[in-house]
Design a protein around this motif. Structure first.
Motif, PDB file in Angstrom:
ATOM      1  N   ARG A   1      -2.285   8.437 -12.151  1.00 52.11           N
ATOM      2  CA  ARG A   1      -0.926   8.969 -12.115  1.00 52.11           C
ATOM      3  C   ARG A   1      -0.697   9.703 -13.436  1.00 52.11           C
ATOM      4  O   ARG A   1      -0.745   9.088 -14.510  1.00 52.11           O
ATOM      5  CB  ARG A   1       0.069   7.826 -11.970  1.00 52.11           C
ATOM      6  CG  ARG A   1       1.506   8.173 -12.310  1.00 52.11           C
ATOM      7  CD  ARG A   1       2.161   9.009 -11.205  1.00 52.11           C
ATOM      8  NE  ARG A   1       3.555   9.289 -11.482  1.00 52.11           N
ATOM      9  CZ  ARG A   1       4.533   9.124 -10.593  1.00 52.11           C
ATOM     10  NH1 ARG A   1       4.266   8.656  -9.385  1.00 52.11           N
ATOM     11  NH2 ARG A   1       5.768   9.416 -10.915  1.00 52.11           N
TER      12      ARG A   1
ATOM     13  N   GLU B   1       0.806  -1.219   0.000  1.00 48.77           N
ATOM     14  CA  GLU B   1       0.000   0.000   0.000  1.00 48.77           C
ATOM     15  C   GLU B   1       0.837   1.267   0.000  1.00 48.77           C
ATOM     16  O   GLU B   1       0.434   2.286  -0.571  1.00 48.77           O
ATOM     17  CB  GLU B   1      -0.952  -0.023   1.196  1.00 48.77           C
ATOM     18  CG  GLU B   1      -2.030  -1.091   1.039  1.00 48.77           C
ATOM     19  CD  GLU B   1      -2.957  -1.169   2.231  1.00 48.77           C
ATOM     20  OE1 GLU B   1      -2.859  -0.319   3.124  1.00 48.77           O
ATOM     21  OE2 GLU B   1      -3.787  -2.105   2.249  1.00 48.77           O
ATOM     22  N   ALA B   2       2.002   1.219   0.612  1.00 49.39           N
ATOM     23  CA  ALA B   2       2.851   2.423   0.664  1.00 49.39           C
ATOM     24  C   ALA B   2       3.300   2.812  -0.742  1.00 49.39           C
ATOM     25  O   ALA B   2       3.236   3.991  -1.123  1.00 49.39           O
ATOM     26  CB  ALA B   2       4.067   2.152   1.550  1.00 49.39           C
TER      27      ALA B   2
ATOM     28  N   PRO C   1      -1.159   9.506  -6.193  1.00 52.70           N
ATOM     29  CA  PRO C   1      -1.458  10.492  -5.133  1.00 52.70           C
ATOM     30  C   PRO C   1      -2.946  10.564  -4.799  1.00 52.70           C
ATOM     31  O   PRO C   1      -3.317  10.754  -3.647  1.00 52.70           O
ATOM     32  CB  PRO C   1      -0.965  11.815  -5.736  1.00 52.70           C
ATOM     33  CG  PRO C   1      -0.025  11.434  -6.827  1.00 52.70           C
ATOM     34  CD  PRO C   1      -0.466  10.112  -7.334  1.00 52.70           C
ATOM     35  N   ASP C   2      -3.803  10.427  -5.816  1.00 54.19           N
ATOM     36  CA  ASP C   2      -5.243  10.503  -5.545  1.00 54.19           C
ATOM     37  C   ASP C   2      -5.874   9.124  -5.421  1.00 54.19           C
ATOM     38  O   ASP C   2      -7.091   8.989  -5.371  1.00 54.19           O
ATOM     39  CB  ASP C   2      -5.947  11.303  -6.646  1.00 54.19           C
ATOM     40  CG  ASP C   2      -5.913  10.591  -7.993  1.00 54.19           C
ATOM     41  OD1 ASP C   2      -5.260   9.526  -8.087  1.00 54.19           O
ATOM     42  OD2 ASP C   2      -6.540  11.078  -8.941  1.00 54.19           O
ATOM     43  N   GLY C   3      -5.054   8.112  -5.408  1.00 51.68           N
ATOM     44  CA  GLY C   3      -5.567   6.754  -5.227  1.00 51.68           C
ATOM     45  C   GLY C   3      -5.972   6.046  -6.502  1.00 51.68           C
ATOM     46  O   GLY C   3      -6.177   4.835  -6.510  1.00 51.68           O
ATOM     47  N   LYS C   4      -6.108   6.772  -7.613  1.00 49.60           N
ATOM     48  CA  LYS C   4      -6.602   6.135  -8.841  1.00 49.60           C
ATOM     49  C   LYS C   4      -5.797   6.477 -10.091  1.00 49.60           C
ATOM     50  O   LYS C   4      -5.786   5.693 -11.041  1.00 49.60           O
ATOM     51  CB  LYS C   4      -8.069   6.543  -9.091  1.00 49.60           C
ATOM     52  CG  LYS C   4      -9.079   5.743  -8.296  1.00 49.60           C
ATOM     53  CD  LYS C   4      -9.136   4.302  -8.782  1.00 49.60           C
ATOM     54  CE  LYS C   4     -10.087   3.457  -7.948  1.00 49.60           C
ATOM     55  NZ  LYS C   4     -10.021   2.023  -8.314  1.00 49.60           N
TER      56      LYS C   4
ATOM     57  N   ALA D   1       0.367   4.170  -2.790  1.00 51.88           N
ATOM     58  CA  ALA D   1       0.047   5.557  -2.421  1.00 51.88           C
ATOM     59  C   ALA D   1       1.081   6.525  -2.993  1.00 51.88           C
ATOM     60  O   ALA D   1       0.750   7.649  -3.386  1.00 51.88           O
ATOM     61  CB  ALA D   1      -0.009   5.681  -0.898  1.00 51.88           C
ATOM     62  N   GLU D   2       2.330   6.059  -3.068  1.00 48.01           N
ATOM     63  CA  GLU D   2       3.391   6.914  -3.627  1.00 48.01           C
ATOM     64  C   GLU D   2       3.162   7.167  -5.122  1.00 48.01           C
ATOM     65  O   GLU D   2       3.324   8.282  -5.617  1.00 48.01           O
ATOM     66  CB  GLU D   2       4.734   6.214  -3.416  1.00 48.01           C
ATOM     67  CG  GLU D   2       5.925   6.920  -4.045  1.00 48.01           C
ATOM     68  CD  GLU D   2       7.081   5.941  -4.263  1.00 48.01           C
ATOM     69  OE1 GLU D   2       7.741   6.078  -5.302  1.00 48.01           O
ATOM     70  OE2 GLU D   2       7.281   5.029  -3.438  1.00 48.01           O
TER      71      GLU D   2
END
Lengths: 352, 360
Positions: B322, B309-310, B317-320, B313-314
């Protein structure tokens, strides 16, 4: 000539070569002498090879087999039409373009044209989808009849008549759609090509009816006779023009049905759909034992040829890592056509 | 004798199939990138991770994604493979269906050929049901099919279109008619770039016509010829897909007098377009970062498969999504276009060489 038939002495048409073969079968021959035995052996051999060469056995996954059969069913509808035309001594190169036109027309009927005529949306009015399908199938029949008329009246060779429509119909599909895909997200329509139960049922029903038509009806025997020797068939009192209308009409119907099924699968009507699909259809028929000289072949053989080709294409793509089935299929189809026709020619040459 | 005939046919098939299978049953095309030790990390179940990238077309542009994918495979220790669609929806559905049979593939990145094609979204959902992680790369699904992928890595195509539109307005303040060239105009990236272009360019630019080529490069060239004949007063030629750029430049450069009256704006940097930019046959190109898409795609898929998950998330940024960003490439420093992300073609070539690329 149709007009000369009244002066001809009407005699029985020559028996189809498949019928001649059937008459010689009896007893053990029914088990060992089946005309499609070679194809069954080949299918089993291909499956065995895939089993041995694919260490993951993923070809035999339930999902993989379902996809294979589903795909074969969609192409199978086209192959049935190609087989009937080839048995009648003709050829239909327009299959892919009829698929494209049927794809665009069925999608536009469902989502634009019928609703614009006041039928309501396809989701609100349950008759829109059946009406769109029937009209598209009727269009396929009309295209087939146009092929027959070009062959009968203009005396065009079937190759030229269907080559012309191969180019023209795709162009028409592009004009109608303005080169835009037409999305048909209507479940009742999509299920035909997307849901394996529907697609496979449709194919099985078509195959059974085509088999019964070609092997159990007088009309079917007349089509074999037409393909075997058109002049002899005419002298026997048959009407080649009528038979060609039936054969090409049926092929157009099946190509349009194929277009509906492929559109259901993708959910979009597209003018780019169906490129080279005629090659799939003709190859399945030829591998299944249909002679391009006409008069020889069967629906059972065509279905087995179809299964064999699909297994080889998918299996080869599966076994050879780094190559997918869309890359290998052209090579497979090309090789298969050459091998099958060369084999048939060789056998025929030795007989003569 | 039918029996002999059928048996011969059967044996010919057996022989033929054996030849084909024996010739290629090895792992010839597998692109294992397991790093120096060639030991790929494994899933919780113990199998090594394998990823598959499925393209929307076979354009040269994908070479840069492939390079990023290979480098990602090497750096993150996973096996990777790219399968190139020939440019049709049916072809992409076939590739997705084939992926169902590839038991060793754990994650798939798809450049969605038709954002609104339910069939493509259905095939992606089937892969998810089979336990594979699916992301969209380069070209996303329509919003109503967003459930068919876990994430999207690629360009914010509306922002890229706005950048192209602003560049066109800088080069041609008086505006004019715009002919648009693209493979499939209904693809999400094409629609968004076009929308963004006219937002960025302003009201003085009006669309004359959009020409689709369906991925056919020959038709892409003839479309430009048709546009120049059909619209004698056209002011701007806009190429939305990478391979459109050299086709536009080829046709425009053939008539130097006409070229002087045209502003040529393209996207990406096809290998054939590099020379055209150097010679000034293209005024500006808005270049995505396909290398980064390939690299980050591998990293994200591996993290999603391993439930890291880390790292997820990196990357997201908004979860969906890049956004891998764009660079604006101009022929020389004399161009009136200025900005932090503006590079001359010479500077871009230096960057390409540093990554071992010929296009981007």
């Amino acid at each position: 000539m149709a007009g000369e038939q009244g002066a001809q002495v009407v005699v029985s048409p020559p028996p189809a070569r498949e019928d001649q073969t059937n008459r010689r079968r009896s007893g053990l021959g029914l088990l060992t002498g089946s005309s499609e035995l070679g194809l069954i052996v080949a299918i089993v051999a291909v499956l065995a090879l895939i089993y041995l060469l694919d260490p993951q056995r993923s070809f035999f996954d339930e999902r993989s087999l379902r996809t294979l059969i589903h795909q074969a069913a969609r192409f199978g509808v086209l192959a049935l039409g190609a087989a009937v035309v080839i048995i009648a001594g003709g050829i239909d190169l327009s299959v892919g373009s009829v698929v494209a036109l049927a794809s665009v027309v069925s999608a536009m009927l469902t989502t634009e044209w019928l609703p614009a005529l006041g039928a309501g949306s396809a989701t609100a009015n349950p008759w829109v989808v059946p009406a769109a399908i029937l009209l598209t199938l009727a269009l396929g029949v009309l295209i087939g009849l146009a092929h027959a008329e070009m062959i009968n009246r203009l005396r065009l060779p079937p190759f030229i008549a269907t080559l012309a429509t191969m180019a023209g119909l795709r162009s028409l599909a592009m004009i109608l759609s303005n080169n835009r895909p037409k999305t048909v997200n209507v479940e009742a329509f999509r299920a035909l090509g997307y849901d394996p139960r529907w697609t496979i049922s449709i194919f099985v029903a078509c195959a059974l009816l085509a088999h019964l038509f070609m092997s159990r009806t007088v009309l079917g025997r007349h089509i074999y006779a037409l393909g075997g020797n058109e002049a002899a068939a005419r002298l026997s009192g048959l009407d080649p023009r009528r038979l060609k209308r039936i054969v090409y009409g049926l092929a157009g119907f099946l190509s349009a049905l194929g277009g509906i099924l492929f559109t259901g699968q993708s959910g979009q009507g597209q003018a780019t759909m169906g490129v080279s699909y005629e090659l799939f259809a003709i190859t399945a028929a030829v591998v299944g034992g249909c002679s391009l000289a006409g008069g020889v072949g069967s629906i059972r053989g065509t279905v087995l040829g179809l299964i064999l080709i699909q297994c080889v294409i998918k299996g080869t793509g599966q076994v050879i890592r780094g190559i997918d089935s869309t890359q290998i299929e052209g090579l497979v189809l090309g090789l298969v056509v050459v091998l099958a026709v060369a084999f048939n020619q060789g056998v025929r040459g030795r007989r003569e | 004798m039918p029996t002999v005939r059928q048996q011969r046919r059967g044996w010919s098939w057996v022989c033929w199939t054996a030849i084909v299978a024996a010739a290629g049953c090895g792992d010839a095309g597998s692109t294992s990138a397991g790093g120096p030790s060639n030991v790929a990390p494994t899933q919780p179940g113990g199998d090594p991770i394998k990823l598959l990238f499925i393209t929307n077309s076979n354009a040269d542009w994908w070479n840069a994604v492939e390079k990023g994918m290979f480098d990602g495979g090497r750096d993150f220790g996973v096996a990777v493979e790219m399968r190139r669609n020939e440019g049709t929806t049916a072809g992409q559905i076939r590739l997705l269906e084939d992926a169902l049979s590839l038991r060793d593939v754990d994650g798939i990145a798809v450049s969605v050929i038709e954002a609104e094609a339910p069939g493509v979204a259905d095939a992606m959902r089937e892969l998810q049901k089979a336990g594979k992680v699916v992301i969209a790369i380069d070209s996303d699904t329509a919003p109503e099919f967003a459930d068919a992928r876990s994430a999207y890595i690629g360009t914010n195509n509306i922002a890229a279109g706005i950048a192209a539109g602003r560049a066109a307005a800088t080069l041609r303040p008086e505006g004019g008619k715009v002919c648009v060239f693209v493979g499939i105009s209904s693809a999400a990236n094409a629609r968004e770039r076009k929308l963004g272009f006219f937002q960025g360019a302003g009201d003085r630019f009006v669309e004359a016509e959009t020409f689709d080529d369906g991925g056919d490069k020959a038709r892409a060239s003839s479309n430009v010829d048709t546009a120049l004949t059909k619209y004698p007063d056209v002011g701007c030629l806009l190429g939305l897909w990478s391979y459109n750029a050299p086709r536009i430049a080829d046709q425009a450069a053939a008539d130097p007098a006409r070229r002087q009256k045209l502003t040529i704006v393209t996207f990406d940097l096809d290998e054939l377009a590099v020379g055209h930019l150097e010679r000034g046959n293209i005024d500006v190109t808005v270049c995505q970062n396909p290398y980064e898409m390939g690299y980050q795609g591998v990293k994200l898929l591996k993290a999603l498969i391993q439930k890291d998950e880390a790292t997820v998330a990196e990357i997201l940024p908004d979860g969906k999504t890049r956004d891998t960003g764009v660079r604006i490439i101009v022929p020389s420093a004399d161009s009136p276009i200025r900005g932090d992300n503006v590079l001359t073609i010479e500077e871009m070539k230096t960057w390409l060489e540093s990554k071992g690329l010929k296009s981007s």
